[in-house]
Design a protein around this motif. Structure first.
Motif, short mmCIF file in Angstrom:
data_model
loop_
_atom_site.label_atom_id
_atom_site.label_comp_id
_atom_site.label_asym_id
_atom_site.label_seq_id
_atom_site.Cartn_x
_atom_site.Cartn_y
_atom_site.Cartn_z
N MET A 184 -3.41 13.21 -1.04
CA MET A 184 -4.15 12.03 -1.27
C MET A 184 -3.55 10.79 -0.82
SD MET A 184 -5.66 10.47 -4.88
CE MET A 184 -6.78 9.31 -4.81
N ARG A 185 -4.17 10.38 0.04
CA ARG A 185 -3.68 8.94 0.91
C ARG A 185 -4.53 7.69 0.30
NH1 ARG A 185 -4.61 6.37 5.99
NH2 ARG A 185 -6.20 7.86 6.47
N LEU A 186 -3.52 6.80 -0.26
CA LEU A 186 -3.82 5.35 -0.97
C LEU A 186 -3.66 4.53 0.04
CD1 LEU A 186 -2.83 6.16 -4.84
CD2 LEU A 186 -5.16 6.79 -3.59
N LEU A 187 -4.42 3.54 0.12
CA LEU A 187 -4.13 2.41 0.91
C LEU A 187 -4.25 1.17 0.15
CD1 LEU A 187 -3.67 0.93 3.59
CD2 LEU A 187 -6.12 0.74 3.88
N VAL A 188 -3.04 0.51 0.06
CA VAL A 188 -2.77 -0.83 -0.77
C VAL A 188 -3.16 -2.01 0.37
CG1 VAL A 188 -1.37 -2.26 -1.98
CG2 VAL A 188 -1.04 0.19 -2.33
N VAL A 189 -4.04 -2.93 0.03
CA VAL A 189 -4.66 -3.86 0.77
C VAL A 189 -3.99 -5.22 0.24
CG1 VAL A 189 -6.46 -5.12 1.95
CG2 VAL A 189 -6.33 -2.83 1.92
N ASN A 190 -2.98 -5.86 0.76
CA ASN A 190 -2.88 -7.24 0.29
C ASN A 190 -3.65 -8.17 0.93
OD1 ASN A 190 -1.30 -9.22 -0.55
ND2 ASN A 190 0.50 -9.16 0.47
N PRO A 191 -4.34 -9.19 0.39
CA PRO A 191 -5.30 -10.05 0.86
C PRO A 191 -4.66 -11.37 1.09
CG PRO A 191 -5.95 -9.94 -1.28
CD PRO A 191 -4.79 -8.78 -1.16
N ASN A 192 -3.27 -11.38 0.82
CA ASN A 192 -2.58 -12.56 1.26
C ASN A 192 -1.71 -12.30 2.52
OD1 ASN A 192 0.02 -12.17 0.38
ND2 ASN A 192 -0.73 -12.63 -1.68
N THR A 193 -1.10 -13.25 2.94
CA THR A 193 -0.08 -13.14 4.32
C THR A 193 1.35 -12.78 4.22
OG1 THR A 193 0.15 -15.39 4.68
CG2 THR A 193 -1.81 -14.16 5.53
N ARG A 204 5.72 -0.54 -5.95
CA ARG A 204 5.31 -0.36 -7.49
C ARG A 204 4.05 0.88 -7.56
NH1 ARG A 204 6.79 -0.54 -12.74
NH2 ARG A 204 5.07 -1.40 -14.14
N VAL A 205 3.30 0.82 -6.63
CA VAL A 205 2.24 1.69 -6.58
C VAL A 205 2.71 3.07 -6.51
CG1 VAL A 205 0.14 2.55 -5.39
CG2 VAL A 205 0.43 0.30 -5.87
N ALA A 206 3.59 3.17 -5.42
CA ALA A 206 4.29 4.52 -5.34
C ALA A 206 5.09 5.04 -6.41
CB ALA A 206 5.23 4.37 -4.17
N ALA A 207 5.56 4.15 -7.25
CA ALA A 207 6.53 4.60 -8.36
C ALA A 207 5.65 5.23 -9.44
CB ALA A 207 7.24 3.56 -9.09
N VAL A 208 4.27 4.58 -9.63
CA VAL A 208 3.15 4.90 -10.58
C VAL A 208 2.67 6.13 -10.10
CG1 VAL A 208 1.18 4.31 -11.84
CG2 VAL A 208 2.86 2.56 -11.41
N ALA A 209 2.30 6.47 -8.80
CA ALA A 209 1.55 7.43 -8.24
C ALA A 209 2.57 8.69 -8.26
CB ALA A 209 1.19 7.20 -6.79
N GLY A 210 3.61 8.53 -8.08
CA GLY A 210 4.44 9.88 -7.94
C GLY A 210 4.66 10.71 -6.79
N ALA A 211 5.22 11.71 -6.80
CA ALA A 211 5.27 12.67 -5.60
C ALA A 211 3.89 13.26 -5.27
CB ALA A 211 6.56 13.82 -5.81
N GLY A 212 3.99 13.48 -3.93
CA GLY A 212 2.49 14.03 -3.41
C GLY A 212 1.43 13.22 -3.32
N ILE A 213 1.71 11.61 -3.58
CA ILE A 213 0.54 10.82 -3.12
C ILE A 213 1.36 10.03 -2.11
CG2 ILE A 213 -0.64 8.67 -4.06
CD1 ILE A 213 -1.53 11.34 -5.14
N ASP A 214 0.49 10.07 -0.96
CA ASP A 214 0.85 9.08 0.23
C ASP A 214 0.48 7.71 0.15
OD1 ASP A 214 1.67 8.04 2.69
OD2 ASP A 214 0.27 9.25 3.87
N VAL A 215 1.13 6.63 0.05
CA VAL A 215 0.96 5.29 -0.59
C VAL A 215 1.37 4.51 0.78
CG1 VAL A 215 1.35 3.18 -1.93
CG2 VAL A 215 1.35 5.52 -3.08
N GLN A 216 0.32 3.82 1.63
CA GLN A 216 0.55 2.94 2.35
C GLN A 216 -0.06 1.69 2.17
OE1 GLN A 216 -2.06 4.85 5.43
NE2 GLN A 216 -0.48 6.63 5.94
#
Length: 249
Positions: free
Chosen positions: A1-10, A21-33
């Motif tokens: 599973m690939r999750l994309l985090v979009v930061n709407p500020n610069t 933080r998201v990668a730590a919550v998601a754990g292994a096996g989740i591709d966080v970009q």
């Protein structure tokens, strides 16, 4: 599973914090970009920067899709959720906003309060709660004078200041949300420093990641396909490609 985090500020620093933080919550096996907005404010602090962030979030998503393909789901990394409905429409994928996720999680405890940085967020978050049908559960929004970006720059002082605000917010509440991408990771130190707060403290980024992984139908796009305007002027090319019925001038 690939999750994309979009930061709407610069702020690239906020983007990095979000991804970690998201990668730590998601754990292994989740591709966080994660991707940072290509234009707009370094911190979203009022109605004008919020409006710009809605557009910037769409462009950031579209450019990421053009470069790497579409993700399986999207986390919008701003406590206030600018552009979340438009992202669901354009992406046709589950899109979770930090504020909605945190409010829904908090409401499962009962009545809740919000603590965040920046005074302008008070009425904006109350309006969002009304739109989500959660205003009856919202006890209050407690803002501190520094923005979340300023608080994140001095974590030790932030923990003391936010702890005081959380203690006030907890009166009459069953849970308190600590809202803001820049404040992620502070709930545990605040709770440890002040056990008298006495109610669960909810990290908005962690809540967003949990809701995204749970696959709640509340965050799915509408069943009907999106309709688009029939004409666009000077729209970013990557975003234009996600709107096949439109034509770029």
């Amino acid at each position: 599973m690939r999750l994309l985090v979009v930061n709407p500020n610069t702020s690239a620093a906020v983007t990095a914090r979000l991804r970690e933080r998201v990668a730590a919550v998601a754990g292994a096996g989740i591709d966080v970009q994660a991707v940072t907005a290509p234009f707009g404010a370094r911190y979203i602090a009022d109605e004008a920067s919020y409006a710009v962030a809605c557009h910037a979030a769409l462009v950031a998503y579209a450019e990421q899709v053009a470069a790497l393909g579409a993700p399986d789901a999207v986390l919008l990394g701003c406590f206030g959720d600018p552009g979340v409905a438009a992202l669901r429409e354009v992406s046709r994928r589950p899109v979770v906003g930090l504020a909605e996720a945190a409010m829904r999680e908090a409401a499962r405890h009962g009545r809740f309060a919000i603590v965040t940085g920046g005074a302008a967020w008070g009425p904006m978050l109350r309006r969002l709660a009304r739109g989500l049908g959660l205003d009856a559960a919202l006890v209050g929004v407690h803002t501190v004078a520094p923005t979340a970006a300023e608080l994140a720059a001095d974590p030790r002082a932030a923990i003391d200041l936010l702890g005081q605000a959380c203690r006030r917010a907890a009166v009459g509440a069953d849970a308190v949300i600590l809202g803001g991408a820049g404040l992620t990771g502070m709930t545990d130190p605040i709770a440890a420093a002040d056990p008298a707060i006495g109610v669960p403290l909810i990290d908005s980024v962690a809540a967003g990641a949990r809701e995204l992984l749970a696959g709640s139908p509340a965050f799915l796009p509408a069943t009907e396909p999106a309709t688009t305007a029939d004409d666009w002027v000077a729209l970013a090319t990557a975003l234009q490609r996600l709107m096949p019925e439109a034509s770029l001038q």
